[in-house]
Design an enzyme around this catalytic site. Structure first.
Site, mmCIF file in Angstrom:
data_model
loop_
_atom_site.group_PDB
_atom_site.id
_atom_site.type_symbol
_atom_site.label_atom_id
_atom_site.label_comp_id
_atom_site.label_asym_id
_atom_site.label_seq_id
_atom_site.Cartn_x
_atom_site.Cartn_y
_atom_site.Cartn_z
ATOM 1 N N MET A 27 -18.553 -20.966 -34.159
ATOM 2 C CA MET A 27 -19.113 -22.267 -34.555
ATOM 3 C C MET A 27 -18.001 -23.321 -34.545
ATOM 4 O O MET A 27 -18.119 -24.371 -35.187
ATOM 5 C CB MET A 27 -19.758 -22.159 -35.939
ATOM 6 C CG MET A 27 -20.920 -21.165 -35.936
ATOM 7 S SD MET A 27 -22.121 -21.468 -37.221
ATOM 8 C CE MET A 27 -21.142 -21.138 -38.665
ATOM 9 N N LEU A 30 -11.704 -23.895 -34.823
ATOM 10 C CA LEU A 30 -11.000 -22.640 -34.523
ATOM 11 C C LEU A 30 -9.720 -22.476 -35.342
ATOM 12 O O LEU A 30 -8.948 -23.417 -35.514
ATOM 13 C CB LEU A 30 -10.658 -22.570 -33.024
ATOM 14 C CG LEU A 30 -11.842 -22.634 -32.063
ATOM 15 C CD1 LEU A 30 -11.357 -22.446 -30.628
ATOM 16 C CD2 LEU A 30 -12.912 -21.604 -32.397
ATOM 17 N N GLY A 33 -8.028 -16.605 -36.837
ATOM 18 C CA GLY A 33 -9.000 -15.510 -36.739
ATOM 19 C C GLY A 33 -9.734 -15.571 -35.408
ATOM 20 O O GLY A 33 -9.842 -14.580 -34.676
ATOM 21 N N HIS A 34 -10.225 -16.773 -35.069
ATOM 22 C CA HIS A 34 -10.899 -16.956 -33.774
ATOM 23 C C HIS A 34 -9.921 -16.684 -32.627
ATOM 24 O O HIS A 34 -10.291 -16.086 -31.612
ATOM 25 C CB HIS A 34 -11.416 -18.391 -33.636
ATOM 26 C CG HIS A 34 -12.405 -18.810 -34.681
ATOM 27 N ND1 HIS A 34 -12.136 -19.789 -35.604
ATOM 28 C CD2 HIS A 34 -13.663 -18.384 -34.948
ATOM 29 C CE1 HIS A 34 -13.192 -19.963 -36.387
ATOM 30 N NE2 HIS A 34 -14.130 -19.110 -36.010
ATOM 31 N N LYS A 146 -14.529 -9.928 -40.560
ATOM 32 C CA LYS A 146 -14.675 -10.899 -41.669
ATOM 33 C C LYS A 146 -16.155 -11.009 -42.043
ATOM 34 O O LYS A 146 -16.517 -11.106 -43.217
ATOM 35 C CB LYS A 146 -14.127 -12.252 -41.214
ATOM 36 C CG LYS A 146 -14.587 -13.444 -42.026
ATOM 37 C CD LYS A 146 -13.667 -13.693 -43.156
ATOM 38 C CE LYS A 146 -14.135 -14.708 -44.173
ATOM 39 N NZ LYS A 146 -14.990 -15.760 -43.737
ATOM 40 N N ASP A 147 -17.003 -11.010 -41.007
ATOM 41 C CA ASP A 147 -18.458 -11.044 -41.213
ATOM 42 C C ASP A 147 -19.000 -9.661 -40.873
ATOM 43 O O ASP A 147 -19.709 -9.485 -39.882
ATOM 44 C CB ASP A 147 -19.070 -12.123 -40.327
ATOM 45 C CG ASP A 147 -18.466 -13.483 -40.607
ATOM 46 O OD1 ASP A 147 -18.815 -14.079 -41.620
ATOM 47 O OD2 ASP A 147 -17.596 -13.924 -39.825
ATOM 48 N N ARG A 184 -14.197 -22.711 -43.342
ATOM 49 C CA ARG A 184 -14.532 -23.437 -44.576
ATOM 50 C C ARG A 184 -13.341 -23.580 -45.524
ATOM 51 O O ARG A 184 -13.404 -24.370 -46.465
ATOM 52 C CB ARG A 184 -15.678 -22.728 -45.304
ATOM 53 C CG ARG A 184 -17.021 -22.808 -44.581
ATOM 54 C CD ARG A 184 -18.129 -22.226 -45.436
ATOM 55 N NE ARG A 184 -19.437 -22.318 -44.819
ATOM 56 C CZ ARG A 184 -19.938 -21.423 -43.970
ATOM 57 N NH1 ARG A 184 -19.226 -20.359 -43.621
ATOM 58 N NH2 ARG A 184 -21.157 -21.593 -43.473
HETATM 59 P P1 AMP Z 1 -17.570 -18.402 -37.032
HETATM 60 O O1 AMP Z 1 -17.039 -19.516 -36.180
HETATM 61 O O2 AMP Z 1 -17.173 -18.508 -38.459
HETATM 62 O O3 AMP Z 1 -19.044 -18.167 -36.819
HETATM 63 O O4 AMP Z 1 -16.856 -17.088 -36.532
HETATM 64 C C1 AMP Z 1 -16.859 -16.713 -35.180
HETATM 65 C C2 AMP Z 1 -16.330 -15.312 -35.066
HETATM 66 O O5 AMP Z 1 -14.995 -15.273 -35.578
HETATM 67 C C3 AMP Z 1 -17.144 -14.291 -35.875
HETATM 68 O O6 AMP Z 1 -17.244 -13.091 -35.135
HETATM 69 C C4 AMP Z 1 -16.289 -14.109 -37.111
HETATM 70 O O7 AMP Z 1 -16.464 -12.854 -37.732
HETATM 71 C C5 AMP Z 1 -14.898 -14.235 -36.526
HETATM 72 N N1 AMP Z 1 -13.930 -14.580 -37.570
HETATM 73 C C6 AMP Z 1 -13.976 -15.633 -38.408
HETATM 74 N N2 AMP Z 1 -12.942 -15.584 -39.282
HETATM 75 C C7 AMP Z 1 -12.239 -14.470 -38.990
HETATM 76 C C8 AMP Z 1 -11.074 -13.844 -39.533
HETATM 77 N N3 AMP Z 1 -10.424 -14.363 -40.557
HETATM 78 N N4 AMP Z 1 -10.639 -12.692 -38.969
HETATM 79 C C9 AMP Z 1 -11.310 -12.140 -37.928
HETATM 80 N N5 AMP Z 1 -12.413 -12.673 -37.369
HETATM 81 C C10 AMP Z 1 -12.875 -13.816 -37.892
#
Ligand code: AMP
Length: 256
Positions: A27, A30, A33-34, A146-147, A184
């Site tokens: 989303m 970045l 983690g991303h 993380k999720d 966030r």
């Molecule tokens: P999001 O943009 O928050 O929807 O996350 C996109 C992808 O990045 C999802 O697969 C999340 O699980 C992964 N993600 C987000 N934060 C982390 C993190 N701290 N460590 C590993 N993967 C992450």
């Protein structure tokens, strides 16, 4: 790096690709983690596709959706530096021509943890991921632990619908303090930044859920859930230690 905004333009580009595609859905906003997901995808595939779409159907809270950070230009720069080949960033109308009349619903694991406190969240997640899988047509897709509940549900959906995609899990990337990186986290104020790493410390180091619960409450966190499933301990807490005064919900999980 090519930036594609509609399913049709992506599909036209996709026709020319005969090599393996690794896909990282996000989303945006970045962070490291991303970046880790993208780097692993880059290492293991010929072509890496990143999607950036803040998916409204997975937000049960309008405020959370409206406040979700947006940094498209910086995101594109990060993607370029990592060597992403294509970025797919569609608009709602392009991705939901049905206006969300068709929905993927899972009736078991989507109803606990985040699914309990965020009604309809995983319906939105699974629906957007299925749509993206069908558009992007990757061989592999990367999701963060993380999720973890989301990862689990997506693996199950792939099995249930016989999707020809390998789901690759990626371990949680943390700050030095232990705080799990999240888009966030930018909302945390100074006091919030100090206290938030305690979440990981507490769920990692306490003997049982009762002790963990008391320690979190003592730090003024409001506990959304604190439970153990799939050999892991999961937590979601709320804090008002934010820059904009809004309540912020943080999640984390550790292997038991
Ligand atoms: P999001 O943009 O928050 O929807 O996350 C996109 C992808 O990045 C999802 O697969 C999340 O699980 C992964 N993600 C987000 N934060 C982390 C993190 N701290 N460590 C590993 N993967 C992450």
């Amino acid at each position: 790096m090519i930036v594609l905004k509609t399913p049709q333009s992506y599909k036209n580009w996709r026709k020319s690709i005969t090599k393996t595609i690794g896909f990282v859905p996000t989303m945006g906003a970045l962070h490291d983690g991303h970046k880790e997901l993208l780097k692993i995808a880059k290492r293991d595939n010929d072509i890496v596709v990143l999607s950036i779409f803040v998916n409204p159907t997975q937000f049960n809270d309008k405020n959370d959706f409206n406040n979700y950070p947006n940094s498209l230009n910086e995101d594109l720069e990060i993607a370029r530096q990592i060597g992403v080949d294509a970025v797919f960033c569609p608009q709602f109308e392009d991705i939901y021509p049905d206006n969300y009349k068709f929905t993927v619903i899972e009736n078991e694991n989507s109803k606990i943890l985040c699914g309990k406190s965020r009604q309809g969240h995983f319906d939105g997640v699974l629906t957007i991921v299925l749509k993206l899988f069908n558009i992007i047509a990757p061989q592999k897709a990367y999701f963060g632990e993380k999720d973890f509940q989301q990862l689990q549900l997506i693996k199950n959906m792939v099995e249930a619908f016989f999707l020809p995609i390998e789901i690759v899990p990626v371990a949680i990337v943390r700050e030095k303090s232990g705080l799990a990186l999240s888009s966030r986290n930018v909302h945390l104020n100074e006091a919030g930044q100090k206290i938030a790493p305690k979440i990981f410390e507490i769920i990692s180091n306490t003997k049982n859920l009762e002790i963990a619960k008391n320690e979190l409450i003592n730090l003024n966190f409001e506990i959304d859930y604190l439970e153990e499933h799939w050999g892991r301990r999961f937590v979601a807490v709320k804090t008002n230690l934010t820059k904009n005064g809004n309540i912020l919900r943080l999640i984390d999980n550790v292997k038991i």
